[in-house]
Motif scaffolding. Sequence first.
Motif, PDB file in Angstrom:
ATOM      1  N   GLY A   7       5.588  75.879  12.155  1.00  9.00           N
ATOM      2  CA  GLY A   7       5.839  77.305  12.335  1.00  9.00           C
ATOM      3  C   GLY A   7       4.692  78.170  11.866  1.00  9.00           C
ATOM      4  O   GLY A   7       4.411  79.223  12.448  1.00  9.00           O
ATOM      5  N   ASN A   8       3.989  77.746  10.806  1.00  9.97           N
ATOM      6  CA  ASN A   8       2.855  78.516  10.292  1.00  9.97           C
ATOM      7  C   ASN A   8       1.584  78.291  11.093  1.00  9.97           C
ATOM      8  O   ASN A   8       0.724  79.179  11.180  1.00  9.97           O
ATOM      9  CB  ASN A   8       2.600  78.146   8.827  1.00  9.97           C
ATOM     10  CG  ASN A   8       3.720  78.605   7.907  1.00  9.97           C
ATOM     11  OD1 ASN A   8       4.424  79.568   8.207  1.00  9.97           O
ATOM     12  ND2 ASN A   8       3.901  77.907   6.794  1.00  9.97           N
ATOM     13  N   LEU A   9       1.452  77.100  11.691  1.00  3.22           N
ATOM     14  CA  LEU A   9       0.240  76.795  12.445  1.00  3.22           C
ATOM     15  C   LEU A   9       0.242  77.436  13.839  1.00  3.22           C
ATOM     16  O   LEU A   9      -0.810  77.846  14.332  1.00  3.22           O
ATOM     17  CB  LEU A   9       0.068  75.278  12.584  1.00  3.22           C
ATOM     18  CG  LEU A   9      -0.351  74.519  11.326  1.00  3.22           C
ATOM     19  CD1 LEU A   9      -0.257  73.014  11.553  1.00  3.22           C
ATOM     20  CD2 LEU A   9      -1.776  74.900  10.923  1.00  3.22           C
ATOM     21  N   ALA A  10       1.411  77.509  14.450  1.00  2.44           N
ATOM     22  CA  ALA A  10       1.491  78.004  15.831  1.00  2.44           C
ATOM     23  C   ALA A  10       0.880  79.396  16.012  1.00  2.44           C
ATOM     24  O   ALA A  10       0.108  79.617  16.962  1.00  2.44           O
ATOM     25  CB  ALA A  10       2.945  77.980  16.309  1.00  2.44           C
ATOM     26  N   PRO A  11       1.164  80.375  15.141  1.00  3.68           N
ATOM     27  CA  PRO A  11       0.570  81.705  15.340  1.00  3.68           C
ATOM     28  C   PRO A  11      -0.957  81.715  15.198  1.00  3.68           C
ATOM     29  O   PRO A  11      -1.613  82.619  15.722  1.00  3.68           O
ATOM     30  CB  PRO A  11       1.218  82.546  14.229  1.00  3.68           C
ATOM     31  CG  PRO A  11       2.459  81.815  13.857  1.00  3.68           C
ATOM     32  CD  PRO A  11       2.119  80.371  14.012  1.00  3.68           C
ATOM     33  N   ARG A  12      -1.502  80.732  14.528  1.00  2.00           N
ATOM     34  CA  ARG A  12      -2.944  80.710  14.273  1.00  2.00           C
ATOM     35  C   ARG A  12      -3.743  80.242  15.479  1.00  2.00           C
ATOM     36  O   ARG A  12      -4.976  80.283  15.461  1.00  2.00           O
ATOM     37  CB  ARG A  12      -3.241  79.822  13.061  1.00  2.00           C
ATOM     38  CG  ARG A  12      -2.568  80.330  11.792  1.00  2.00           C
ATOM     39  CD  ARG A  12      -2.743  79.389  10.624  1.00  2.00           C
ATOM     40  NE  ARG A  12      -4.144  79.277  10.207  1.00  2.00           N
ATOM     41  CZ  ARG A  12      -4.563  78.520   9.198  1.00  2.00           C
ATOM     42  NH1 ARG A  12      -3.677  77.808   8.495  1.00  2.00           N
ATOM     43  NH2 ARG A  12      -5.836  78.473   8.878  1.00  2.00           N
ATOM     44  N   ILE A  13      -3.069  79.774  16.525  1.00  2.00           N
ATOM     45  CA  ILE A  13      -3.795  79.326  17.718  1.00  2.00           C
ATOM     46  C   ILE A  13      -3.496  80.216  18.923  1.00  2.00           C
ATOM     47  O   ILE A  13      -3.693  79.824  20.064  1.00  2.00           O
ATOM     48  CB  ILE A  13      -3.464  77.866  18.060  1.00  2.00           C
ATOM     49  CG1 ILE A  13      -1.944  77.688  18.248  1.00  2.00           C
ATOM     50  CG2 ILE A  13      -3.981  76.913  16.990  1.00  2.00           C
ATOM     51  CD1 ILE A  13      -1.574  76.350  18.850  1.00  2.00           C
ATOM     52  N   ARG A  14      -3.028  81.440  18.649  1.00  2.00           N
ATOM     53  CA  ARG A  14      -2.749  82.362  19.758  1.00  2.00           C
ATOM     54  C   ARG A  14      -4.020  82.680  20.541  1.00  2.00           C
ATOM     55  O   ARG A  14      -3.979  82.917  21.745  1.00  2.00           O
ATOM     56  CB  ARG A  14      -2.116  83.642  19.215  1.00  2.00           C
ATOM     57  CG  ARG A  14      -0.643  83.457  18.861  1.00  2.00           C
ATOM     58  CD  ARG A  14      -0.037  84.692  18.252  1.00  2.00           C
ATOM     59  NE  ARG A  14       1.365  84.466  17.871  1.00  2.00           N
ATOM     60  CZ  ARG A  14       1.999  85.144  16.956  1.00  2.00           C
ATOM     61  NH1 ARG A  14       1.376  86.110  16.296  1.00  2.00           N
ATOM     62  NH2 ARG A  14       3.268  84.886  16.674  1.00  2.00           N
ATOM     63  N   TRP A  15      -5.151  82.698  19.855  1.00  2.00           N
ATOM     64  CA  TRP A  15      -6.423  82.965  20.533  1.00  2.00           C
ATOM     65  C   TRP A  15      -6.695  81.897  21.593  1.00  2.00           C
ATOM     66  O   TRP A  15      -7.238  82.190  22.664  1.00  2.00           O
ATOM     67  CB  TRP A  15      -7.574  82.977  19.514  1.00  2.00           C
ATOM     68  CG  TRP A  15      -7.750  81.652  18.812  1.00  2.00           C
ATOM     69  CD1 TRP A  15      -7.152  81.230  17.683  1.00  2.00           C
ATOM     70  CD2 TRP A  15      -8.578  80.575  19.257  1.00  2.00           C
ATOM     71  NE1 TRP A  15      -7.538  79.955  17.365  1.00  2.00           N
ATOM     72  CE2 TRP A  15      -8.416  79.530  18.313  1.00  2.00           C
ATOM     73  CE3 TRP A  15      -9.436  80.391  20.338  1.00  2.00           C
ATOM     74  CZ2 TRP A  15      -9.085  78.313  18.431  1.00  2.00           C
ATOM     75  CZ3 TRP A  15     -10.093  79.177  20.464  1.00  2.00           C
ATOM     76  CH2 TRP A  15      -9.928  78.158  19.516  1.00  2.00           C
ATOM     77  N   LEU A  16      -6.280  80.660  21.301  1.00  2.00           N
ATOM     78  CA  LEU A  16      -6.481  79.575  22.257  1.00  2.00           C
ATOM     79  C   LEU A  16      -5.558  79.736  23.456  1.00  2.00           C
ATOM     80  O   LEU A  16      -5.957  79.488  24.600  1.00  2.00           O
ATOM     81  CB  LEU A  16      -6.246  78.224  21.585  1.00  2.00           C
ATOM     82  CG  LEU A  16      -6.466  76.983  22.450  1.00  2.00           C
ATOM     83  CD1 LEU A  16      -7.912  76.914  22.944  1.00  2.00           C
ATOM     84  CD2 LEU A  16      -6.112  75.718  21.680  1.00  2.00           C
ATOM     85  N   LYS A  17      -4.340  80.217  23.207  1.00  2.00           N
ATOM     86  CA  LYS A  17      -3.395  80.424  24.308  1.00  2.00           C
ATOM     87  C   LYS A  17      -3.891  81.522  25.244  1.00  2.00           C
ATOM     88  O   LYS A  17      -3.568  81.523  26.434  1.00  2.00           O
ATOM     89  CB  LYS A  17      -2.014  80.798  23.765  1.00  2.00           C
ATOM     90  CG  LYS A  17      -1.306  79.664  23.036  1.00  2.00           C
ATOM     91  CD  LYS A  17       0.090  80.065  22.595  1.00  2.00           C
ATOM     92  CE  LYS A  17       1.013  80.201  23.765  1.00  2.00           C
ATOM     93  NZ  LYS A  17       2.414  80.463  23.357  1.00  2.00           N
ATOM     94  N   ASP A  18      -4.659  82.455  24.714  1.00  2.00           N
ATOM     95  CA  ASP A  18      -5.206  83.525  25.556  1.00  2.00           C
ATOM     96  C   ASP A  18      -6.286  82.999  26.498  1.00  2.00           C
ATOM     97  O   ASP A  18      -6.408  83.454  27.637  1.00  2.00           O
ATOM     98  CB  ASP A  18      -5.789  84.638  24.683  1.00  2.00           C
ATOM     99  CG  ASP A  18      -4.711  85.395  23.922  1.00  2.00           C
ATOM    100  OD1 ASP A  18      -3.551  85.377  24.383  1.00  2.00           O
ATOM    101  OD2 ASP A  18      -5.032  85.989  22.878  1.00  2.00           O
TER     102      ASP A  18
END
Length: 214
Positions: free
Chosen positions: A185-196
């Motif tokens: 849960g803590n790691l997922a928000p940190r890769i939002r840049w990759l999802k973009d």
Amino acid sequence: MSNKDKILSSLLHAKLCDDCLSITSNVVPRQTVYSICRSLSESSVIARVRSNCDQCGKSKTTNQLLDENELITDEENHSLNIDSSEPSWYWEGNVQSKVVHHLVINGFTIRSVADTATRTAGKDIVAIKDSTELWISVKGFPEKSKHIQARHWFSGAIFDLILYHGENPNVQLGIALPDGFSTYGNLAPRIRWLKDSMPFQIFWVNETGAVRVE
């Protein structure tokens, strides 16, 4: 484990059509499942009747064990040795199974499912809908060294997506993870840049088996 034993194991707790049984047991092609189930039916080990499949929910010819206590293996005629201990709901194979079910009921056709128990190489789930393929990397949650190992598994799933994208930039991408664990849960928000820059979905599976897509 033989294909016959895989099929019997998959039928221990579910009534499945040949298509879903092929996916759950990882026995392919489907014709192999049909042939084995016909033989088991003739031997009165399973019943093949038209009813609603427990996995896809469709009314089809389904397979159901007649007596779980009389299971037999093939050539050796020994009792089927199935571990009675249930794997955790967050085990990778359980997460994979729930996501496959979610995809099927949402109109996807499953192309392939890796055997997580034997660490089969390849994509964990390959599905297709409207001529577009979806490739998913599935991870469970570790029993030991949980925080450290979970970070490694999460990183492995993301690296899988990078490799998938390099192999075919036109496919849809996804990772599947058990829900409710703070590490993920803590790691997922940190890769939002990759999802973009490389869009992908996260399939969260909770303890009840429900799937939410982010």
